[in-house]
Design a protein around this motif. Structure first.
Motif, PDB file in Angstrom:
ATOM      1  N   TYR A  13      26.142  -1.620   2.724  1.00 40.67           N
ATOM      2  CA  TYR A  13      26.907  -1.452   3.735  1.00 40.67           C
ATOM      3  C   TYR A  13      28.063  -2.619   3.675  1.00 40.67           C
ATOM      4  N   GLU A  14      28.872  -2.327   4.715  1.00 37.28           N
ATOM      5  CA  GLU A  14      30.034  -3.178   5.102  1.00 37.28           C
ATOM      6  C   GLU A  14      30.084  -3.525   6.530  1.00 37.28           C
ATOM      7  N   ALA A  15      30.596  -4.630   6.788  1.00 44.99           N
ATOM      8  CA  ALA A  15      30.802  -4.814   8.289  1.00 44.99           C
ATOM      9  C   ALA A  15      32.075  -5.880   8.361  1.00 44.99           C
ATOM     10  N   ASP A  16      33.073  -5.454   9.081  1.00 44.96           N
ATOM     11  CA  ASP A  16      34.357  -6.177   9.256  1.00 44.96           C
ATOM     12  C   ASP A  16      34.045  -7.293  10.574  1.00 44.96           C
ATOM     13  N   ALA A  17      33.065  -8.213  10.228  1.00 42.93           N
ATOM     14  CA  ALA A  17      32.848  -8.834  11.430  1.00 42.93           C
ATOM     15  C   ALA A  17      32.493 -10.094  11.075  1.00 42.93           C
ATOM     16  N   ALA A  37       6.387 -13.649   8.412  1.00 40.94           N
ATOM     17  CA  ALA A  37       6.225 -14.497   9.463  1.00 40.94           C
ATOM     18  C   ALA A  37       7.140 -14.165  10.553  1.00 40.94           C
ATOM     19  N   PHE A  38       8.468 -13.737  10.329  1.00 42.27           N
ATOM     20  CA  PHE A  38       9.488 -13.508  11.166  1.00 42.27           C
ATOM     21  C   PHE A  38      10.735 -12.880  10.419  1.00 42.27           C
ATOM     22  N   SER A  39      11.503 -12.100  11.094  1.00 39.34           N
ATOM     23  CA  SER A  39      12.627 -11.394  10.457  1.00 39.34           C
ATOM     24  C   SER A  39      13.993 -12.017  11.062  1.00 39.34           C
ATOM     25  N   SER A  40      14.908 -12.356  10.161  1.00 39.28           N
ATOM     26  CA  SER A  40      16.144 -13.136  10.609  1.00 39.28           C
ATOM     27  C   SER A  40      17.231 -12.091  10.722  1.00 39.28           C
ATOM     28  N   LEU A  41      17.937 -12.065  11.682  1.00 40.12           N
ATOM     29  CA  LEU A  41      18.676 -10.995  12.042  1.00 40.12           C
ATOM     30  C   LEU A  41      19.983 -11.538  12.682  1.00 40.12           C
ATOM     31  N   ALA A  42      21.328 -10.648  12.825  1.00 39.99           N
ATOM     32  CA  ALA A  42      22.344 -11.043  13.612  1.00 39.99           C
ATOM     33  C   ALA A  42      22.995  -9.788  13.908  1.00 39.99           C
ATOM     34  N   ALA A  43      23.757  -9.813  14.950  1.00 38.61           N
ATOM     35  CA  ALA A  43      24.292  -8.453  15.333  1.00 38.61           C
ATOM     36  C   ALA A  43      25.726  -8.405  14.973  1.00 38.61           C
ATOM     37  N   VAL A  44      26.332  -7.292  14.753  1.00 41.72           N
ATOM     38  CA  VAL A  44      27.690  -6.985  14.469  1.00 41.72           C
ATOM     39  C   VAL A  44      27.817  -5.691  15.299  1.00 41.72           C
ATOM     40  N   PRO A  45      29.280  -5.641  15.632  1.00 42.50           N
ATOM     41  CA  PRO A  45      29.732  -4.333  16.362  1.00 42.50           C
ATOM     42  C   PRO A  45      29.525  -3.129  15.693  1.00 42.50           C
ATOM     43  N   ARG A  46      28.810  -2.283  16.360  1.00 44.75           N
ATOM     44  CA  ARG A  46      28.763  -0.984  15.758  1.00 44.75           C
ATOM     45  C   ARG A  46      30.015  -0.124  15.091  1.00 44.75           C
ATOM     46  N   PHE A  49      30.761  -1.546  11.589  1.00 47.60           N
ATOM     47  CA  PHE A  49      29.623  -1.420  10.547  1.00 47.60           C
ATOM     48  C   PHE A  49      29.794  -0.038   9.947  1.00 47.60           C
ATOM     49  N   ARG A  50      29.735   0.018   8.573  1.00 46.37           N
ATOM     50  CA  ARG A  50      29.583   1.283   8.053  1.00 46.37           C
ATOM     51  C   ARG A  50      28.782   1.280   6.704  1.00 46.37           C
ATOM     52  N   TRP A  51      27.954   2.434   6.416  1.00 44.47           N
ATOM     53  CA  TRP A  51      27.073   2.206   5.159  1.00 44.47           C
ATOM     54  C   TRP A  51      28.145   2.707   3.868  1.00 44.47           C
ATOM     55  N   ILE A  52      28.146   2.301   3.106  1.00 46.58           N
ATOM     56  CA  ILE A  52      28.935   2.627   1.905  1.00 46.58           C
ATOM     57  C   ILE A  52      28.348   3.245   0.776  1.00 46.58           C
ATOM     58  N   ARG A  53      26.813   3.158   0.616  1.00 50.40           N
ATOM     59  CA  ARG A  53      26.494   4.118  -0.304  1.00 50.40           C
ATOM     60  C   ARG A  53      24.833   4.122   0.301  1.00 50.40           C
ATOM     61  N   GLY A  54      24.235   5.287  -0.431  1.00 53.88           N
ATOM     62  CA  GLY A  54      22.689   5.105  -0.246  1.00 53.88           C
ATOM     63  C   GLY A  54      22.067   6.294   0.602  1.00 53.88           C
ATOM     64  N   ASP A  55      23.171   7.180   1.323  1.00 55.06           N
ATOM     65  CA  ASP A  55      22.613   8.410   2.029  1.00 55.06           C
ATOM     66  C   ASP A  55      21.366   8.936   1.486  1.00 55.06           C
ATOM     67  N   ALA A  56      21.400   9.284   0.257  1.00 62.96           N
ATOM     68  CA  ALA A  56      20.246  10.021  -0.106  1.00 62.96           C
ATOM     69  C   ALA A  56      18.846   9.518  -0.184  1.00 62.96           C
ATOM     70  N   VAL A  57      18.977   8.217  -0.086  1.00 62.51           N
ATOM     71  CA  VAL A  57      17.675   7.407  -0.271  1.00 62.51           C
ATOM     72  C   VAL A  57      17.330   6.379   1.075  1.00 62.51           C
ATOM     73  N   ARG A  58      18.376   6.336   1.905  1.00 61.68           N
ATOM     74  CA  ARG A  58      18.297   5.450   3.363  1.00 61.68           C
ATOM     75  C   ARG A  58      17.457   6.555   4.044  1.00 61.68           C
ATOM     76  N   LYS A  59      16.511   5.888   4.680  1.00 61.73           N
ATOM     77  CA  LYS A  59      15.620   6.391   5.684  1.00 61.73           C
ATOM     78  C   LYS A  59      15.720   5.487   6.918  1.00 61.73           C
ATOM     79  N   SER A  60      15.088   6.323   7.981  1.00 65.57           N
ATOM     80  CA  SER A  60      15.082   5.539   9.252  1.00 65.57           C
ATOM     81  C   SER A  60      13.524   5.612   9.899  1.00 65.57           C
ATOM     82  N   PHE A  61      12.969   4.551  10.607  1.00 69.17           N
ATOM     83  CA  PHE A  61      11.825   4.877  11.338  1.00 69.17           C
ATOM     84  C   PHE A  61      12.131   4.442  12.841  1.00 69.17           C
TER      85      PHE A  61
END
Length: 133
Positions: A13-17, A37-46, A49-61
């Motif tokens: 992915y890429e994010a201009d943020a 023990a934990f997950s580190s994360l940060a928010a970016v504006p939707r 944000f854009r996916w740039i590769r991997g549509d065939a193998v990217r899954k969601s739960f």
């Protein structure tokens, strides 16, 4: 520009943020999803944000109602998460390829935290590998 990718490199992915703050989430769901023990994360504006590769193998739960966790079905990396109707996407910072300065940071859901990890404990640090036996 932020960039990120999974372990095998098939999903990216890429994010201009910029990262405004880092959250270390200790909730049971994050711990189980990441096997840590934990997950580190940060928010970016939707809209930056854009996916740039991997549509065939990217899954969601859908880990809770309305929350999607996106991952690579090949290597299993958790890459990003989003909630329906929210203006942000949550980047899983372990998959971030761009160096950042964390700035503001928080530990959240400590009430759910792993009993074997205390974020306030000063632990030895090794530059590489495991401690000598």
């Amino acid at each position: 520009m932020l960039t990120g990718s999974c372990l095998c490199g098939r999903v990216a992915y890429e994010a201009d943020a910029e990262i405004d703050g880092v959250i270390h989430c200790h909730c049971e769901t994050c711990r189980k999803a990441h096997g840590a023990a934990f997950s580190s994360l940060a928010a970016v504006p939707r809209d930056r944000f854009r996916w740039i590769r991997g549509d065939a193998v990217r899954k969601s739960f859908e880990s809770s109602p309305g929350k999607l966790r996106h991952f690579c079905s090949e290597c299993g990396s958790q890459i990003a998460a989003e909630r329906a109707g929210r203006p942000t996407v949550m980047l899983r910072l372990g998959c971030l390829d761009t160096p950042i300065e964390a700035g503001r940071q928080w530990h959240i859901w400590r009430s759910d935290g792993a009993t074997w990890y205390d974020p306030a404990a000063a632990l030895p640090e090794l530059p590489e590998g495991f401690p000598p036996t």
